[in-house]
Design a protein around this motif. Structure first.
Motif, PDB file in Angstrom:
ATOM      1  N   GLU A 186    -113.976 -68.669  36.325  1.00 45.49           N
ATOM      2  CA  GLU A 186    -114.144 -67.197  35.884  1.00 45.49           C
ATOM      3  C   GLU A 186    -113.995 -66.046  36.649  1.00 45.49           C
ATOM      4  N   THR A 187    -114.467 -66.141  37.885  1.00 43.03           N
ATOM      5  CA  THR A 187    -114.201 -65.005  39.000  1.00 43.03           C
ATOM      6  C   THR A 187    -112.844 -64.766  39.204  1.00 43.03           C
ATOM      7  N   ALA A 188    -112.113 -65.882  39.332  1.00 44.47           N
ATOM      8  CA  ALA A 188    -110.481 -65.643  39.899  1.00 44.47           C
ATOM      9  C   ALA A 188    -109.955 -65.143  38.739  1.00 44.47           C
ATOM     10  N   PHE A 189    -110.043 -65.267  37.642  1.00 41.69           N
ATOM     11  CA  PHE A 189    -109.271 -64.846  36.357  1.00 41.69           C
ATOM     12  C   PHE A 189    -109.725 -63.381  35.966  1.00 41.69           C
ATOM     13  N   THR A 190    -111.089 -63.404  36.271  1.00 42.67           N
ATOM     14  CA  THR A 190    -111.606 -61.801  35.874  1.00 42.67           C
ATOM     15  C   THR A 190    -111.061 -60.606  37.174  1.00 42.67           C
ATOM     16  N   GLY A 191    -110.727 -61.163  38.287  1.00 44.03           N
ATOM     17  CA  GLY A 191    -110.222 -60.187  39.368  1.00 44.03           C
ATOM     18  C   GLY A 191    -108.803 -60.396  39.575  1.00 44.03           C
ATOM     19  N   ALA A 192    -108.176 -61.432  38.851  1.00 52.94           N
ATOM     20  CA  ALA A 192    -106.629 -61.184  38.864  1.00 52.94           C
ATOM     21  C   ALA A 192    -105.924 -60.117  38.826  1.00 52.94           C
ATOM     22  N   SER A 193    -104.904 -59.677  39.372  1.00 58.83           N
ATOM     23  CA  SER A 193    -104.115 -58.515  39.266  1.00 58.83           C
ATOM     24  C   SER A 193    -103.146 -58.804  37.880  1.00 58.83           C
ATOM     25  N   ARG A 194    -103.436 -58.060  36.966  1.00 56.25           N
ATOM     26  CA  ARG A 194    -102.649 -58.151  35.706  1.00 56.25           C
ATOM     27  C   ARG A 194    -101.242 -57.671  36.135  1.00 56.25           C
ATOM     28  N   SER A 195    -100.869 -56.584  36.714  1.00 55.93           N
ATOM     29  CA  SER A 195     -99.670 -56.253  37.070  1.00 55.93           C
ATOM     30  C   SER A 195     -98.992 -57.287  37.936  1.00 55.93           C
ATOM     31  N   ARG A 196     -99.507 -58.025  38.966  1.00 54.21           N
ATOM     32  CA  ARG A 196     -98.825 -59.105  39.718  1.00 54.21           C
ATOM     33  C   ARG A 196     -98.658 -60.153  38.875  1.00 54.21           C
ATOM     34  N   LEU A 215     -97.760 -60.003  35.713  1.00 51.01           N
ATOM     35  CA  LEU A 215     -96.719 -59.955  34.919  1.00 51.01           C
ATOM     36  C   LEU A 215     -95.446 -59.876  35.561  1.00 51.01           C
ATOM     37  N   ALA A 216     -95.655 -59.622  36.920  1.00 50.41           N
ATOM     38  CA  ALA A 216     -94.349 -59.400  37.717  1.00 50.41           C
ATOM     39  C   ALA A 216     -94.007 -61.074  37.865  1.00 50.41           C
ATOM     40  N   LEU A 217     -94.929 -61.864  38.271  1.00 45.45           N
ATOM     41  CA  LEU A 217     -94.537 -63.189  38.672  1.00 45.45           C
ATOM     42  C   LEU A 217     -93.792 -63.875  37.307  1.00 45.45           C
ATOM     43  N   GLU A 218     -94.432 -63.561  36.095  1.00 40.58           N
ATOM     44  CA  GLU A 218     -94.126 -64.102  34.833  1.00 40.58           C
ATOM     45  C   GLU A 218     -92.646 -63.701  34.665  1.00 40.58           C
ATOM     46  N   LYS A 219     -92.246 -62.492  34.847  1.00 42.89           N
ATOM     47  CA  LYS A 219     -90.841 -62.055  34.558  1.00 42.89           C
ATOM     48  C   LYS A 219     -90.080 -62.905  35.536  1.00 42.89           C
ATOM     49  N   GLY A 220     -90.536 -63.177  36.689  1.00 43.62           N
ATOM     50  CA  GLY A 220     -89.793 -63.846  37.713  1.00 43.62           C
ATOM     51  C   GLY A 220     -89.624 -65.321  37.313  1.00 43.62           C
ATOM     52  N   GLY A 221     -90.335 -65.856  36.439  1.00 40.80           N
ATOM     53  CA  GLY A 221     -90.138 -67.231  35.978  1.00 40.80           C
ATOM     54  C   GLY A 221     -91.226 -68.197  36.395  1.00 40.80           C
ATOM     55  N   ASP A 222     -92.349 -67.701  36.795  1.00 40.28           N
ATOM     56  CA  ASP A 222     -93.409 -68.577  37.261  1.00 40.28           C
ATOM     57  C   ASP A 222     -94.362 -68.877  35.879  1.00 40.28           C
ATOM     58  N   ARG A 223     -94.232 -70.121  35.610  1.00 44.12           N
ATOM     59  CA  ARG A 223     -95.016 -70.851  34.435  1.00 44.12           C
ATOM     60  C   ARG A 223     -96.402 -70.517  34.559  1.00 44.12           C
ATOM     61  N   ARG A 224     -97.093 -70.820  35.928  1.00 44.55           N
ATOM     62  CA  ARG A 224     -98.535 -70.483  35.918  1.00 44.55           C
ATOM     63  C   ARG A 224     -98.951 -69.177  35.362  1.00 44.55           C
ATOM     64  N   ALA A 225     -98.166 -68.195  36.126  1.00 43.73           N
ATOM     65  CA  ALA A 225     -98.438 -66.693  35.905  1.00 43.73           C
ATOM     66  C   ALA A 225     -98.424 -66.546  34.298  1.00 43.73           C
ATOM     67  N   ARG A 226     -97.505 -67.258  33.475  1.00 43.50           N
ATOM     68  CA  ARG A 226     -97.418 -66.969  32.108  1.00 43.50           C
ATOM     69  C   ARG A 226     -98.736 -67.664  31.281  1.00 43.50           C
ATOM     70  N   ILE A 227     -99.309 -68.696  32.024  1.00 44.44           N
ATOM     71  CA  ILE A 227    -100.460 -69.060  31.691  1.00 44.44           C
ATOM     72  C   ILE A 227    -101.829 -68.238  31.673  1.00 44.44           C
ATOM     73  N   VAL A 228    -101.731 -67.777  32.842  1.00 46.76           N
ATOM     74  CA  VAL A 228    -102.820 -66.862  33.354  1.00 46.76           C
ATOM     75  C   VAL A 228    -102.818 -65.565  32.192  1.00 46.76           C
ATOM     76  N   ASN A 229    -101.619 -64.920  32.074  1.00 41.70           N
ATOM     77  CA  ASN A 229    -101.428 -63.999  31.353  1.00 41.70           C
ATOM     78  C   ASN A 229    -101.959 -64.149  29.851  1.00 41.70           C
ATOM     79  N   ARG A 230    -101.537 -65.272  29.376  1.00 41.23           N
ATOM     80  CA  ARG A 230    -101.941 -65.796  27.942  1.00 41.23           C
ATOM     81  C   ARG A 230    -103.410 -66.041  28.054  1.00 41.23           C
ATOM     82  N   LEU A 231    -104.082 -66.455  28.927  1.00 41.04           N
ATOM     83  CA  LEU A 231    -105.504 -66.751  28.810  1.00 41.04           C
ATOM     84  C   LEU A 231    -106.287 -65.289  28.989  1.00 41.04           C
ATOM     85  N   LEU A 232    -105.555 -64.505  29.774  1.00 45.82           N
ATOM     86  CA  LEU A 232    -106.243 -62.948  30.017  1.00 45.82           C
ATOM     87  C   LEU A 232    -106.213 -62.116  28.565  1.00 45.82           C
TER      88      LEU A 232
END
Length: 433
Positions: free
Chosen positions: A30-40, A42-59
């Motif tokens: 809960e703490t990590a996802f709340t404090g995660a950088s949305r811009s970072r 998004l940048a990782l997801e555009k770079g092909g990181d699947r985990r970042a795509r999951i994080v963005n979907r959850l957020l």
């Protein structure tokens, strides 16, 4: 038979440890996802990181995510507390309730709350990526239950007039960005110049051309009826490349004379200024309403491929002029070149006071001195004093408002031409606040 109680205790201890680990996982997630950088992310997801795509979907489904994590955390904490109590009551009798309360309070607070949340908040992006997949499984499992509970809570609060999720948010996206930039500046992560540039960019939608225009009393214009030789001298002696032409009265603008066009025309007639017709060389005048936002005016300048416009009020009277440079200076600060005038009108004194010309815009003074004087009711510092005093003060009068002391130094007719401003609090203290 003698090993049975010992085996049960070891099993109970293992269950407690497992539950505490799960509780720590929920708290950290809960703490990590709340404090995660949305811009970072998004940048990782555009770079092909699947985990970042999951994080963005959850957020994107923040309510369901937070609800699932809270439900999971509470279930584990309540379960482990109840289990531990029953075990210790069986071992110590009724005193086991007290032992269980003390032990579980310490274990849950330290190992399931403070420790995991501290680790998560120190590197929220890294933790979010590491636990993205298991968190998505938990949200998929407990998400429907969380949404059901949320609907139930909304129904329970509705009789009391509470409407959750309805209406506009308290802060707009622009205000959230501005607040984040101010916080980073306060913490030392963003320099003042960078903060001012970002703030100026965000202000373009809120400011109008009337806030940044050169007032008509300060406009440098040329009488179109002057002899051509005199017009050439006026243009060459001016620090500006574009000068409005007027005929009859200064409000009757008939065109805008560009220095390059004048020089080309002068070259075409062999350098004989008497053969020039300034009005024929002048560009067509572009008038814009004084209520136009700087954002719209910037777009208009870029679309029209021109850098100069005259500002008129609702009656069509010329109020001043605005240039592309005026708008850009709201973002990057003053842009000076070798032909610009050096008079700023802001003169800090050794005693901490500041002598200011009355015509200095409040926004320029705030940017130069890192102050926060309001500019909602007035554009210039003299206008602010008149607005607060509810009268046109005389030289020597002193006023105190907005945390500053204002003394009128000079006055010309109905205009305040010079002021002395003293902050009530020391600069270092104000900066610390």
């Amino acid at each position: 038979m003698t090993d049975h109680p010992s085996t049960n205790l070891w099993a109970a201890a293992a269950i407690v440890v497992a539950c505490l680990a799960l509780s720590a996982f929920f708290s950290a997630g809960e703490t990590a996802f709340t404090g995660a950088s949305r811009s970072r992310m998004l940048a990782l997801e555009k770079g092909g990181d699947r985990r970042a795509r999951i994080v963005n979907r959850l957020l994107e489904m923040r309510e369901r995510f937070i609800g699932a994590m809270l439900i999971g955390n509470n279930i584990v904490n309540i379960g482990v507390s109840a289990f531990t109590t029953s075990v210790l009551v069986g071992v110590f009798g009724s005193e086991g309730v007290l032992y269980a309360t003390i032990a579980m309070s310490l274990l849950v607070i330290v190992f399931s709350e403070v420790l995991p949340k501290t680790l998560a908040i120190t590197s929220p992006d890294r933790v979010s990526l590491a636990i993205a997949r298991p968190v998505s499984w938990i949200v998929a499992l407990l998400g429907p239950l969380a949404m059901a509970i949320e609907r139930l809570v909304k129904l329970m609060l509705r009789p009391f007039g509470v409407r959750i999720g309805e209406g506009q948010p308290i802060l707009t996206a622009t205000e959230e960005i501005r607040g984040q930039v101010d916080l980073l500046h306060k913490e030392g992560g963003v320099a003042k110049a960078e903060r001012d540039m970002l703030g100026g960019l965000l202000d373009l939608r809120e400011l109008t051309v009337a806030d940044v225009m050169v007032h008509r009393t300060k406009m440098r214009t040329i009488n179109a009826d002057l002899p051509p030789e005199e017009i050439v001298r006026e243009v060459l002696s001016s620090p500006y490349t574009r000068l409005p032409l007027w005929r009859g009265t200064q409000e009757n603008i008939v065109g805008v004379l560009h220095a390059k066009d004048l020089l080309r025309a002068l070259d075409a007639v062999g350098g004989n200024p008497s053969l020039l017709k300034a009005e024929a060389i002048a560009l067509e005048t572009w008038f814009v309403p004084d209520t136009t936002s700087l954002r719209d005016q910037l777009k208009a300048f870029l679309a029209k491929k021109t850098h100069f416009a005259l500002v008129v009020d609702e009656y069509g009277e010329v109020q001043g002029l605005v240039t592309l440079e005026d708008i850009l200076e709201e973002i990057v600060g003053d842009i000076k070149d070798e032909h610009d005038l050096t008079v700023q009108g802001v003169r800090p004194q050794p005693d901490g006071s500041v002598n200011v010309d009355g015509s200095v815009p409040i926004r320029d003074l705030n940017r130069a001195m890192d102050w926060d004087l309001p500019d909602d009711e007035a554009t210039t510092i003299a206008g602010l004093v008149i607005h607060e005093a509810r009268a046109i003060p005389d030289a020597g009068q002193v006023f105190n408002f907005h945390g500053f002391r204002f003394q009128v130094l000079r006055k010309s007719r109905n205009r305040i031409t010079a002021l002395k401003i003293v902050p009530h609090a020391p600069r270092s203290r104000r900066a610390a606040e």
